[in-house]
Scaffold this motif. Structure first.
Motif, PDB file in Angstrom:
ATOM      1  N   ALA A  26      42.011  38.368  38.771  1.00 39.53           N
ATOM      2  CA  ALA A  26      43.172  38.837  38.005  1.00 39.53           C
ATOM      3  C   ALA A  26      43.130  40.357  37.843  1.00 39.53           C
ATOM      4  O   ALA A  26      44.166  41.030  37.912  1.00 39.53           O
ATOM      5  CB  ALA A  26      43.217  38.153  36.640  1.00 39.53           C
ATOM      6  N   GLN A  27      41.949  40.908  37.654  1.00 38.14           N
ATOM      7  CA  GLN A  27      41.804  42.359  37.566  1.00 38.14           C
ATOM      8  C   GLN A  27      42.153  43.010  38.897  1.00 38.14           C
ATOM      9  O   GLN A  27      42.841  44.039  38.926  1.00 38.14           O
ATOM     10  CB  GLN A  27      40.384  42.729  37.141  1.00 38.14           C
ATOM     11  CG  GLN A  27      40.084  42.381  35.705  1.00 38.14           C
ATOM     12  CD  GLN A  27      38.612  42.513  35.340  1.00 38.14           C
ATOM     13  OE1 GLN A  27      37.739  42.571  36.201  1.00 38.14           O
ATOM     14  NE2 GLN A  27      38.332  42.532  34.040  1.00 38.14           N
ATOM     15  N   GLN A  28      41.698  42.436  40.007  1.00 40.87           N
ATOM     16  CA  GLN A  28      41.999  42.969  41.336  1.00 40.87           C
ATOM     17  C   GLN A  28      43.503  42.997  41.596  1.00 40.87           C
ATOM     18  O   GLN A  28      44.015  43.933  42.203  1.00 40.87           O
ATOM     19  CB  GLN A  28      41.333  42.135  42.429  1.00 40.87           C
ATOM     20  CG  GLN A  28      39.845  42.303  42.519  1.00 40.87           C
ATOM     21  CD  GLN A  28      39.252  41.401  43.602  1.00 40.87           C
ATOM     22  OE1 GLN A  28      39.956  40.656  44.272  1.00 40.87           O
ATOM     23  NE2 GLN A  28      37.946  41.465  43.751  1.00 40.87           N
ATOM     24  N   VAL A  29      44.195  41.965  41.147  1.00 38.05           N
ATOM     25  CA  VAL A  29      45.637  41.869  41.362  1.00 38.05           C
ATOM     26  C   VAL A  29      46.383  42.884  40.504  1.00 38.05           C
ATOM     27  O   VAL A  29      47.498  43.263  40.819  1.00 38.05           O
ATOM     28  CB  VAL A  29      46.115  40.426  41.052  1.00 38.05           C
ATOM     29  CG1 VAL A  29      47.609  40.321  40.994  1.00 38.05           C
ATOM     30  CG2 VAL A  29      45.571  39.470  42.081  1.00 38.05           C
ATOM     31  N   GLY A  30      45.764  43.319  39.417  1.00 35.68           N
ATOM     32  CA  GLY A  30      46.403  44.274  38.524  1.00 35.68           C
ATOM     33  C   GLY A  30      47.130  43.635  37.369  1.00 35.68           C
ATOM     34  O   GLY A  30      48.041  44.237  36.788  1.00 35.68           O
ATOM     35  N   LEU A  31      46.745  42.412  37.007  1.00 37.78           N
ATOM     36  CA  LEU A  31      47.347  41.782  35.839  1.00 37.78           C
ATOM     37  C   LEU A  31      46.954  42.548  34.580  1.00 37.78           C
ATOM     38  O   LEU A  31      45.831  43.043  34.474  1.00 37.78           O
ATOM     39  CB  LEU A  31      46.891  40.326  35.711  1.00 37.78           C
ATOM     40  CG  LEU A  31      47.331  39.341  36.790  1.00 37.78           C
ATOM     41  CD1 LEU A  31      46.792  37.950  36.484  1.00 37.78           C
ATOM     42  CD2 LEU A  31      48.835  39.301  36.932  1.00 37.78           C
ATOM     43  N   SER A  32      47.872  42.613  33.628  1.00 36.08           N
ATOM     44  CA  SER A  32      47.574  43.243  32.350  1.00 36.08           C
ATOM     45  C   SER A  32      46.481  42.452  31.643  1.00 36.08           C
ATOM     46  O   SER A  32      46.209  41.304  31.989  1.00 36.08           O
ATOM     47  CB  SER A  32      48.830  43.279  31.474  1.00 36.08           C
ATOM     48  OG  SER A  32      49.163  41.959  31.063  1.00 36.08           O
ATOM     49  N   VAL A  63      44.726  35.468  46.097  1.00 34.88           N
ATOM     50  CA  VAL A  63      45.684  36.538  45.836  1.00 34.88           C
ATOM     51  C   VAL A  63      46.888  36.302  46.738  1.00 34.88           C
ATOM     52  O   VAL A  63      46.736  36.041  47.934  1.00 34.88           O
ATOM     53  CB  VAL A  63      45.054  37.917  46.111  1.00 34.88           C
ATOM     54  CG1 VAL A  63      46.091  39.017  45.981  1.00 34.88           C
ATOM     55  CG2 VAL A  63      43.886  38.162  45.155  1.00 34.88           C
ATOM     56  N   VAL A  64      48.078  36.338  46.162  1.00 33.68           N
ATOM     57  CA  VAL A  64      49.303  36.097  46.923  1.00 33.68           C
ATOM     58  C   VAL A  64      50.284  37.246  46.686  1.00 33.68           C
ATOM     59  O   VAL A  64      50.147  38.016  45.731  1.00 33.68           O
ATOM     60  CB  VAL A  64      49.959  34.750  46.539  1.00 33.68           C
ATOM     61  CG1 VAL A  64      49.080  33.585  46.974  1.00 33.68           C
ATOM     62  CG2 VAL A  64      50.239  34.662  45.050  1.00 33.68           C
ATOM     63  N   LEU A  72      48.322  35.813  41.440  1.00 32.07           N
ATOM     64  CA  LEU A  72      47.112  35.026  41.587  1.00 32.07           C
ATOM     65  C   LEU A  72      47.506  33.554  41.574  1.00 32.07           C
ATOM     66  O   LEU A  72      48.142  33.087  40.631  1.00 32.07           O
ATOM     67  CB  LEU A  72      46.157  35.343  40.432  1.00 32.07           C
ATOM     68  CG  LEU A  72      44.736  34.828  40.553  1.00 32.07           C
ATOM     69  CD1 LEU A  72      44.050  35.419  41.775  1.00 32.07           C
ATOM     70  CD2 LEU A  72      43.948  35.173  39.294  1.00 32.07           C
ATOM     71  N   ARG A  73      47.147  32.842  42.655  1.00 36.87           N
ATOM     72  CA  ARG A  73      47.429  31.405  42.736  1.00 36.87           C
ATOM     73  C   ARG A  73      46.118  30.648  42.574  1.00 36.87           C
ATOM     74  O   ARG A  73      45.131  30.944  43.239  1.00 36.87           O
ATOM     75  CB  ARG A  73      48.075  31.035  44.059  1.00 36.87           C
ATOM     76  CG  ARG A  73      48.299  29.526  44.161  1.00 36.87           C
ATOM     77  CD  ARG A  73      49.105  29.073  45.360  1.00 36.87           C
ATOM     78  NE  ARG A  73      48.730  29.726  46.580  1.00 36.87           N
ATOM     79  CZ  ARG A  73      49.586  30.037  47.552  1.00 36.87           C
ATOM     80  NH1 ARG A  73      50.867  29.782  47.406  1.00 36.87           N
ATOM     81  NH2 ARG A  73      49.166  30.610  48.649  1.00 36.87           N
ATOM     82  N   LEU A  74      46.133  29.658  41.696  1.00 35.69           N
ATOM     83  CA  LEU A  74      44.985  28.781  41.462  1.00 35.69           C
ATOM     84  C   LEU A  74      45.412  27.376  41.832  1.00 35.69           C
ATOM     85  O   LEU A  74      46.423  26.872  41.336  1.00 35.69           O
ATOM     86  CB  LEU A  74      44.570  28.826  39.992  1.00 35.69           C
ATOM     87  CG  LEU A  74      44.397  30.200  39.355  1.00 35.69           C
ATOM     88  CD1 LEU A  74      44.074  30.049  37.874  1.00 35.69           C
ATOM     89  CD2 LEU A  74      43.334  30.996  40.074  1.00 35.69           C
ATOM     90  N   LYS A 130      50.276  33.239  38.523  1.00 36.69           N
ATOM     91  CA  LYS A 130      50.558  34.282  37.530  1.00 36.69           C
ATOM     92  C   LYS A 130      50.879  35.547  38.304  1.00 36.69           C
ATOM     93  O   LYS A 130      50.072  36.007  39.121  1.00 36.69           O
ATOM     94  CB  LYS A 130      49.353  34.490  36.591  1.00 36.69           C
ATOM     95  CG  LYS A 130      49.661  35.397  35.414  1.00 36.69           C
ATOM     96  CD  LYS A 130      50.631  34.717  34.464  1.00 36.69           C
ATOM     97  CE  LYS A 130      50.888  35.544  33.228  1.00 36.69           C
ATOM     98  NZ  LYS A 130      51.956  34.979  32.415  1.00 36.69           N
ATOM     99  N   TRP A 131      52.063  36.112  38.103  1.00 37.03           N
ATOM    100  CA  TRP A 131      52.510  37.312  38.828  1.00 37.03           C
ATOM    101  C   TRP A 131      52.217  38.577  38.033  1.00 37.03           C
ATOM    102  O   TRP A 131      52.371  38.590  36.803  1.00 37.03           O
ATOM    103  CB  TRP A 131      54.014  37.236  39.109  1.00 37.03           C
ATOM    104  CG  TRP A 131      54.387  36.130  40.036  1.00 37.03           C
ATOM    105  CD1 TRP A 131      55.024  34.960  39.695  1.00 37.03           C
ATOM    106  CD2 TRP A 131      54.137  36.057  41.438  1.00 37.03           C
ATOM    107  NE1 TRP A 131      55.178  34.179  40.815  1.00 37.03           N
ATOM    108  CE2 TRP A 131      54.648  34.819  41.894  1.00 37.03           C
ATOM    109  CE3 TRP A 131      53.518  36.916  42.357  1.00 37.03           C
ATOM    110  CZ2 TRP A 131      54.570  34.433  43.241  1.00 37.03           C
ATOM    111  CZ3 TRP A 131      53.444  36.535  43.679  1.00 37.03           C
ATOM    112  CH2 TRP A 131      53.961  35.298  44.124  1.00 37.03           C
ATOM    113  N   ALA A 132      51.824  39.618  38.730  1.00 35.08           N
ATOM    114  CA  ALA A 132      51.653  40.934  38.095  1.00 35.08           C
ATOM    115  C   ALA A 132      53.036  41.445  37.699  1.00 35.08           C
ATOM    116  O   ALA A 132      54.009  41.240  38.409  1.00 35.08           O
ATOM    117  CB  ALA A 132      50.961  41.905  39.053  1.00 35.08           C
ATOM    118  N   ARG A 133      53.112  42.098  36.577  1.00 36.71           N
ATOM    119  CA  ARG A 133      54.405  42.601  36.069  1.00 36.71           C
ATOM    120  C   ARG A 133      54.669  44.006  36.550  1.00 36.71           C
ATOM    121  O   ARG A 133      53.831  44.789  36.750  1.00 36.71           O
ATOM    122  CB  ARG A 133      54.400  42.594  34.544  1.00 36.71           C
ATOM    123  CG  ARG A 133      54.007  41.260  33.951  1.00 36.71           C
ATOM    124  CD  ARG A 133      55.202  40.415  33.599  1.00 36.71           C
ATOM    125  NE  ARG A 133      54.787  39.085  33.197  1.00 36.71           N
ATOM    126  CZ  ARG A 133      55.157  37.982  33.834  1.00 36.71           C
ATOM    127  NH1 ARG A 133      55.940  38.025  34.870  1.00 36.71           N
ATOM    128  NH2 ARG A 133      54.770  36.807  33.416  1.00 36.71           N
TER     129      ARG A 133
END
Length: 133
Positions: A26-32, A63-64, A72-74, A130-133
Motif C-alpha cells: 500500500a505504501q509502494q502504491v502511494g495510498l494515504s 499492484v494494479v 492494490l488488489r488482494l 483499494k485505489w490511490a486517490r
C-alpha cells in the motif's frame, strides 16, 4: 512497483505477515495513511476469516493500474466449506463464529471494490481493490 506476491494463510503468524505485506504494498502504491489503514484492516479480517472458517487459504497481493491511477488488489482464496447465503454473510451483525459480524461487511466498506464468490463445499474467493486517490 513490485510484481504480485502470494502468501499462504495457515496460522495466526501468517495473518501478521499478510498485514505487513499489504502495508508495504500500500505504501509502494502511494495510498494515504488512512487508506493504508483501511486496506490493512480489510486484509486482516479476510485473512482471519480464511483461517477461522476454512482452516486456511492464500492471498495474492498485486499492484494494479486502471489507466488513471494505481491501486492494490488482494485476492483471498480458500477451499473451505463455502458460504451458503452470501447476502446473509454480508449483513452487519450476522456471524457464524460468535464475533461481531463485521468481517465481510466491514471489509466491503473499507475498500473501493469488493467481489465475493463462494460455492458450498468448494471454497470462497474474495477480491478487493483499494485505489490511490
Amino acid at each position: 512497483m513490485t510484481s504480485a506476491v502470494e502468501l499462504v494463510i495457515a496460522g495466526n503468524s501468517d495473518v501478521v505477515i499478510v498485514r505487513q505485506q499489504v502495508r508495504n504494498s500500500a505504501q509502494q502504491v502511494g495510498l494515504s495513511l488512512v487508506d493504508q489503514t483501511k486496506v490493512v484492516t480489510a486484509a486482516s479480517e479476510l485473512a482471519r476469516n480464511a483461517l477461522m472458517y476454512a482452516g486456511g487459504g492464500q492471498v495474492r497481493i498485486e499492484v494494479v493500474n486502471n489507466g488513471v491511477r494505481d491501486g492494490l488488489r488482494l485476492d483471498f482464496t480458500d477451499e473451505g466449506p463455502g458460504i451458503p447465503d452470501l447476502d446473509l454473510a454480508l449483513t452487519d451483525g450476522w456471524s457464524t463464529g460468535g464475533g461481531l459480524g463485521l468481517g465481510l461487511s466491514g471489509s466491503r466498506r473499507l475498500v473501493d471494490e469488493f467481489d465475493l464468490e463462494s460455492r458450498t463445499g468448494e471454497g470462497t474467493r474474495v477480491t478487493v481493490i483499494k485505489w490511490a486517490r
